[in-house]
Design a protein around this motif. Sequence first.
Motif, PDB file in Angstrom:
ATOM      1  N   THR A  42       0.845  -1.192   0.000  1.00  0.00           N
ATOM      2  CA  THR A  42       0.000   0.000   0.000  1.00  0.00           C
ATOM      3  C   THR A  42       0.887   1.252   0.000  1.00  0.00           C
ATOM      4  O   THR A  42       0.558   2.252  -0.636  1.00  0.00           O
ATOM      5  CB  THR A  42      -0.899  -0.001   1.255  1.00  0.00           C
ATOM      6  OG1 THR A  42      -1.230  -1.362   1.552  1.00  0.00           O
ATOM      7  CG2 THR A  42      -2.172   0.763   1.018  1.00  0.00           C
ATOM      8  N   ALA A  43       2.011   1.178   0.699  1.00  0.00           N
ATOM      9  CA  ALA A  43       2.911   2.327   0.784  1.00  0.00           C
ATOM     10  C   ALA A  43       3.431   2.738  -0.592  1.00  0.00           C
ATOM     11  O   ALA A  43       3.540   3.929  -0.896  1.00  0.00           O
ATOM     12  CB  ALA A  43       4.072   2.006   1.710  1.00  0.00           C
ATOM     13  N   ALA A  44       3.739   1.740  -1.435  1.00  0.00           N
ATOM     14  CA  ALA A  44       4.252   2.048  -2.769  1.00  0.00           C
ATOM     15  C   ALA A  44       3.173   2.701  -3.626  1.00  0.00           C
ATOM     16  O   ALA A  44       3.449   3.586  -4.438  1.00  0.00           O
ATOM     17  CB  ALA A  44       4.752   0.779  -3.443  1.00  0.00           C
ATOM     18  N   TYR A  45       1.942   2.276  -3.421  1.00  0.00           N
ATOM     19  CA  TYR A  45       0.804   2.870  -4.131  1.00  0.00           C
ATOM     20  C   TYR A  45       0.647   4.327  -3.712  1.00  0.00           C
ATOM     21  O   TYR A  45       0.517   5.225  -4.550  1.00  0.00           O
ATOM     22  CB  TYR A  45      -0.456   2.058  -3.807  1.00  0.00           C
ATOM     23  CG  TYR A  45      -1.728   2.543  -4.464  1.00  0.00           C
ATOM     24  CD1 TYR A  45      -1.729   3.061  -5.756  1.00  0.00           C
ATOM     25  CD2 TYR A  45      -2.946   2.451  -3.778  1.00  0.00           C
ATOM     26  CE1 TYR A  45      -2.914   3.489  -6.344  1.00  0.00           C
ATOM     27  CE2 TYR A  45      -4.123   2.873  -4.358  1.00  0.00           C
ATOM     28  CZ  TYR A  45      -4.106   3.394  -5.646  1.00  0.00           C
ATOM     29  OH  TYR A  45      -5.264   3.815  -6.221  1.00  0.00           O
ATOM     30  N   GLU A  46       0.717   4.564  -2.387  1.00  0.00           N
ATOM     31  CA  GLU A  46       0.600   5.930  -1.866  1.00  0.00           C
ATOM     32  C   GLU A  46       1.734   6.803  -2.404  1.00  0.00           C
ATOM     33  O   GLU A  46       1.511   7.953  -2.793  1.00  0.00           O
ATOM     34  CB  GLU A  46       0.635   5.919  -0.327  1.00  0.00           C
ATOM     35  CG  GLU A  46      -0.550   5.208   0.325  1.00  0.00           C
ATOM     36  CD  GLU A  46      -1.890   5.852  -0.004  1.00  0.00           C
ATOM     37  OE1 GLU A  46      -1.914   7.081  -0.209  1.00  0.00           O
ATOM     38  OE2 GLU A  46      -2.905   5.123  -0.080  1.00  0.00           O
ATOM     39  N   LEU A  47       2.931   6.245  -2.422  1.00  0.00           N
ATOM     40  CA  LEU A  47       4.091   7.008  -2.895  1.00  0.00           C
ATOM     41  C   LEU A  47       3.905   7.414  -4.359  1.00  0.00           C
ATOM     42  O   LEU A  47       4.180   8.552  -4.739  1.00  0.00           O
ATOM     43  CB  LEU A  47       5.370   6.186  -2.722  1.00  0.00           C
ATOM     44  CG  LEU A  47       6.671   6.886  -3.137  1.00  0.00           C
ATOM     45  CD1 LEU A  47       6.963   8.061  -2.209  1.00  0.00           C
ATOM     46  CD2 LEU A  47       7.842   5.906  -3.113  1.00  0.00           C
ATOM     47  N   SER A  48       3.392   6.465  -5.164  1.00  0.00           N
ATOM     48  CA  SER A  48       3.160   6.774  -6.583  1.00  0.00           C
ATOM     49  C   SER A  48       2.137   7.890  -6.728  1.00  0.00           C
ATOM     50  O   SER A  48       2.257   8.745  -7.606  1.00  0.00           O
ATOM     51  CB  SER A  48       2.675   5.534  -7.325  1.00  0.00           C
ATOM     52  OG  SER A  48       3.652   4.544  -7.302  1.00  0.00           O
ATOM     53  N   LYS A  49       1.136   7.874  -5.858  1.00  0.00           N
ATOM     54  CA  LYS A  49       0.129   8.943  -5.876  1.00  0.00           C
ATOM     55  C   LYS A  49       0.797  10.287  -5.571  1.00  0.00           C
ATOM     56  O   LYS A  49       0.603  11.260  -6.284  1.00  0.00           O
ATOM     57  CB  LYS A  49      -0.930   8.677  -4.803  1.00  0.00           C
ATOM     58  CG  LYS A  49      -2.092   7.824  -5.259  1.00  0.00           C
ATOM     59  CD  LYS A  49      -3.176   7.862  -4.163  1.00  0.00           C
ATOM     60  CE  LYS A  49      -4.068   6.647  -4.228  1.00  0.00           C
ATOM     61  NZ  LYS A  49      -4.826   6.452  -2.988  1.00  0.00           N
ATOM     62  N   GLU A  50       1.602  10.273  -4.494  1.00  0.00           N
ATOM     63  CA  GLU A  50       2.279  11.505  -4.074  1.00  0.00           C
ATOM     64  C   GLU A  50       3.177  12.041  -5.182  1.00  0.00           C
ATOM     65  O   GLU A  50       3.279  13.244  -5.399  1.00  0.00           O
ATOM     66  CB  GLU A  50       3.167  11.236  -2.854  1.00  0.00           C
ATOM     67  CG  GLU A  50       2.478  11.408  -1.518  1.00  0.00           C
ATOM     68  CD  GLU A  50       3.369  10.882  -0.402  1.00  0.00           C
ATOM     69  OE1 GLU A  50       4.586  11.148  -0.441  1.00  0.00           O
ATOM     70  OE2 GLU A  50       2.838  10.195   0.489  1.00  0.00           O
ATOM     71  N   GLN A  51       3.841  11.132  -5.861  1.00  0.00           N
ATOM     72  CA  GLN A  51       4.755  11.548  -6.925  1.00  0.00           C
ATOM     73  C   GLN A  51       4.011  12.034  -8.167  1.00  0.00           C
ATOM     74  O   GLN A  51       4.624  12.463  -9.137  1.00  0.00           O
ATOM     75  CB  GLN A  51       5.682  10.384  -7.307  1.00  0.00           C
ATOM     76  CG  GLN A  51       6.676  10.031  -6.214  1.00  0.00           C
ATOM     77  CD  GLN A  51       7.428   8.742  -6.522  1.00  0.00           C
ATOM     78  OE1 GLN A  51       6.998   7.956  -7.361  1.00  0.00           O
ATOM     79  NE2 GLN A  51       8.534   8.528  -5.828  1.00  0.00           N
ATOM     80  N   GLY A  52       2.683  11.916  -8.129  1.00  0.00           N
ATOM     81  CA  GLY A  52       1.883  12.415  -9.242  1.00  0.00           C
ATOM     82  C   GLY A  52       1.911  11.527 -10.471  1.00  0.00           C
ATOM     83  O   GLY A  52       1.621  11.972 -11.579  1.00  0.00           O
ATOM     84  N   PHE A  53       2.241  10.247 -10.256  1.00  0.00           N
ATOM     85  CA  PHE A  53       2.355   9.336 -11.398  1.00  0.00           C
ATOM     86  C   PHE A  53       1.015   9.149 -12.118  1.00  0.00           C
ATOM     87  O   PHE A  53       0.963   9.077 -13.340  1.00  0.00           O
ATOM     88  CB  PHE A  53       2.902   7.990 -10.924  1.00  0.00           C
ATOM     89  CG  PHE A  53       2.968   6.947 -11.997  1.00  0.00           C
ATOM     90  CD1 PHE A  53       3.779   7.115 -13.114  1.00  0.00           C
ATOM     91  CD2 PHE A  53       2.209   5.791 -11.909  1.00  0.00           C
ATOM     92  CE1 PHE A  53       3.846   6.154 -14.107  1.00  0.00           C
ATOM     93  CE2 PHE A  53       2.270   4.825 -12.902  1.00  0.00           C
ATOM     94  CZ  PHE A  53       3.085   5.016 -14.000  1.00  0.00           C
TER      95      PHE A  53
END
Lengths: 293, 438
Positions: B352-363
Amino acid sequence: MQKRVVFRNTWLPYILVAPQILVTLVFFFWPSWQALESSFYIEDAFGFSREWVGLRNYTELFADPGYLKSFRTTLIFGLCVTFLAMSISLALAVAANRVLRAATVYRTFLIWPYAVAPALAGVIWYFLMNPSLGIVSYWLRALGYDWNHYVNGEQALGMVIVAAAWKQISYNFLFFLAGLQSIPKSLVEAAAIDRAGPGRRFWTIVFPLLSPTTFFLLVVNLVYAFFDTFSLIHATTEGGPADATSILVFRVYNTGFIGQDYGSSAAQSVVLMALVVAMTFVQFRYIDRRVNY
Amino acid sequence: MTVKSVLSATVASIAVASSAIAADKAQVEFWHAMGGELGQMVDTFASDFNAGSDSCQINATYKGNYTENMTASIAAFRAGQQPHITQVFEVGTATMMAAEGKGAVYPVYKLMEDAGIDFDQSAYLPAVISYYTDTDNNLLSLPFNSSTPVLWYNKTALDAAGVAVPTTWDEVEEAARALKANGMTKPFSFGWQSWTNVENFSAWHNLPMATEENGFASLKTEFTFNNDAVVNHIQRIADMGEEGLFVYGGRRGDSRAQFVNGETALWINSSAYYGGFKTDITEFEFGQTMLPLETSVADAPQNSIIGGATLWVLSGHDQPEYTCVAEFFQFLSQPEQQAMWHQNTGYVPITTAAYELSKEQGFYESDPLTDTAIKQLSLNAPTPASKGVRFGSFVQVRDIINEELEAVWAGDKDAKSALDAAVERGNALLRKFEEANG
């Protein structure tokens, strides 16, 4: 008249044949024995346990209509590949034998495909005939022929036959050419003086004199089609569509290496081995008699 | 891949190998099935990890496709030469689990425990790990590359034909008809047909495809995918084929070419095609959306199931090496590594953390719709019918399904008799597997 060679040392002949015997034992008899043994067991993939099941692997095989159909497919495949590969290469060899200028160039080009692995040969043809990308299928469509070997089993079988035969033509060509060159010119010339036309010279003089080569190639080509073509099928159609190109040797591979069902795979290879032994026996017993050495 | 990059990779690996011998690190063999660009990324994972570790050296080796890698690993195990880590695709799970019961596999949850690494299973996406847990919900292998089927569409062609992106199978059929009328030769197609149209079709509509919780509960499982819902679905596609709306393009991803060169506008296959499409498709605008719903079977979709592969640890090596394996797995699960992998390949992030990180990075803004797969997987909490499938000899069973469906596409069989035959032939293999591994 036969020459008899007598060795003075009793052991020398045995030592001389020993390497060959050893190779045969290690690389033929031992694996064959293992296959025979495994075919009576069922075993898990990692080899922790095996259970004796008698002939069940065999009875299951012959109760499977798909397996029986595979015999038919294999026979069609084997005969077509052999016929196609031998007839084309014979024609090419006869033609190349007459070429006077740049003969080596022609020969080199004709021998070239032999360096291609069967799997690669398959992939090349697969690509040429790909319904979306292939140039050959593009031409066929331009001619109004709907080509899709992904759906049409007969087209798929045709494609792998062509690919397998194409790969073998070079090998046959080499032997036919050598065979043709060893036929004494005087015989052909004598026939020509007797007013035999080129066709007649070929069928009454050249072809019979080529028969040892033809016979040898017949055996080699059938063995090739039965055994060496699994990688070609594996790299292209994987036995499909449905089971249209599922030849016996591909099934052996698929059951053993894809399915990890070693018992059934071993049983299939034993059946295949018996088949080829029988075929070779028949060839030597009956066809050999008609060959003039 | 250019010659230059091959050369530099070779030089780099030689340099890495020689420095490893000098440092006398614990050597860990990692066999995988990721060729091409994916393989280069795996090498990057290994070299990044090696650079940051004083005691471990991961040697990643490409061993051919999934099947070849699995076969090679099993053969190596039988010969006592097994790698520490091997990548096995999802259909090999039952075989690996049976081996786990016999001690050939070192389960991941135990590996982490023994290495003293704090391992929180709840950090992983449920729909991803549920495929690989045992009956006590312990994780047996580490999910590495997971994807799920989505509906890929050619936006340009849909617009030209004046149809919206379909969400139900009725709409798929109508859209295909409109596309055909607009001159498209092969409007609809798909790849990995057992995975997309039997396994995922069933999960998406919350229908079991076999007894015993799709094989999770025991080896006694029997196939039931010859039910009316699947039969009607396959028959619908066959009828579409008859009408020229669907053209079969081969097993696995063979029909990819149809989509890329614009012959097909609606294509169901893995979300992991994203990375390749991004570079290969320039002629038209493409997108992905959730799988279509069969409204006569369910009112709303359940969740889709994954495909792809996990990393299994094989037993028989020394503990210091296994500690390295555990550290490497921890490294792979880091949000940064997972986000990088996810964004470059189209595989779903496993945490889930990697998903959140991708969101934050604006991917998902820069690459719209790339979260389709993950949304689809986590649409609902997985049920026994939608958490995955676990069948012995499943590689062969998939081939049987391929064969029978191909007979349908060729018009040799109707959907009912083909699926009946597939179930019967599949069950025979299940019984044999049960006998060999029971």
